[in-house]
Design an enzyme around this catalytic site. Sequence first.
Site, PDB file in Angstrom:
ATOM      1  CB  CYS A  92       9.055   1.141  10.634  1.00 24.52           C
ATOM      2  SG  CYS A  92      10.466   1.987  10.308  1.00 24.52           S
ATOM      3  CB  CYS A  95      10.708   5.316   7.422  1.00 18.32           C
ATOM      4  SG  CYS A  95      12.243   4.340   7.925  1.00 18.32           S
ATOM      5  CB  SER A  96       7.841   1.898   5.765  1.00 12.22           C
ATOM      6  OG  SER A  96       8.684   2.444   4.681  1.00 12.22           O
ATOM      7  CB  CYS A  97      12.297  -0.703   8.659  1.00 11.60           C
ATOM      8  SG  CYS A  97      13.448   0.708   8.488  1.00 11.60           S
TER       9      CYS A  97
END
Lengths: 188, 90
Positions: A92, A95-97
């Site tokens: 991702c 961000c940090s999906c």
Amino acid sequence: MTARVRALETILSEKGLIDPAAIDEIVDTYQNKIGPQNGAKVVARAWSDERFDAWLRKDATAAIASLGYTGRQGEHMRAVHNTPDTHNLVVCTLCSCYPWSVLGLPPVWYKSPPYRSRAVSDPRGVLSEFGVALDPHVNIRVWDSTAELRYLVVPMRPEGTDGLSEEALAGLVSRDAMIGTGLAGRAP
Amino acid sequence: MVVGLHEKGLFNWTEWAESLSRQLHQPGTAVDGSDYYECWVRALEDLLRERAVAADADIGELQKSWQRAAEATPHGSPIVLDNDPQRSGC
């Protein structure tokens, strides 16, 4: 920072926007109940059941939900299958999906800026740092997760596993294999 | 908290991802990702400010109150906000 977060929690509780008991339940769920074991069961089922695998390729959200794993975020899932010619890697960049419902909470490195940028600019180098050496002819496809769409890598089924039960197969599927920074384990 | 607020409908995941990404791409963000949690908290505060749920000043006051409560609480006892000697009411 702890006092800051406590302050936010206090304000939100007083306004009735969060319920501390519900927050505890969410934390418990993600710490103790949901993890890569869920995704491993999805992969093992796909390896064992052609019809399920076809469903997973066509509509991963529904196929995964049929095993009881639904994202509370309502995000859609897509399964990407590794083949002898193509290896899939998930990142991702924003961000940090992450596919929480099947893999639990993301590892620290998944959230780090170097992984988020280098998975795109130098995927082969990143994979070699994870100990994954692919033949030069194997293409790498990098999938950039979003808030709406999360990816689950279905690694190739290891050779010599024809007689294994689904449960034993699931034991060969690591978290990293389902992100694409690893491969499925070898047959015991 | 973020998952709970999303379930309450305060924001959708696209809005959350945008807010978090804005924080993560600020200059000076740690290369090793060690300040990810701080970015996460700031992203939440941004959304709460935009939606007029919580103002900076109110958060700051309560933060100080929690800090005073922590200092006033004997070691080993649970910290509760009422332990703040300056807290009035309740």
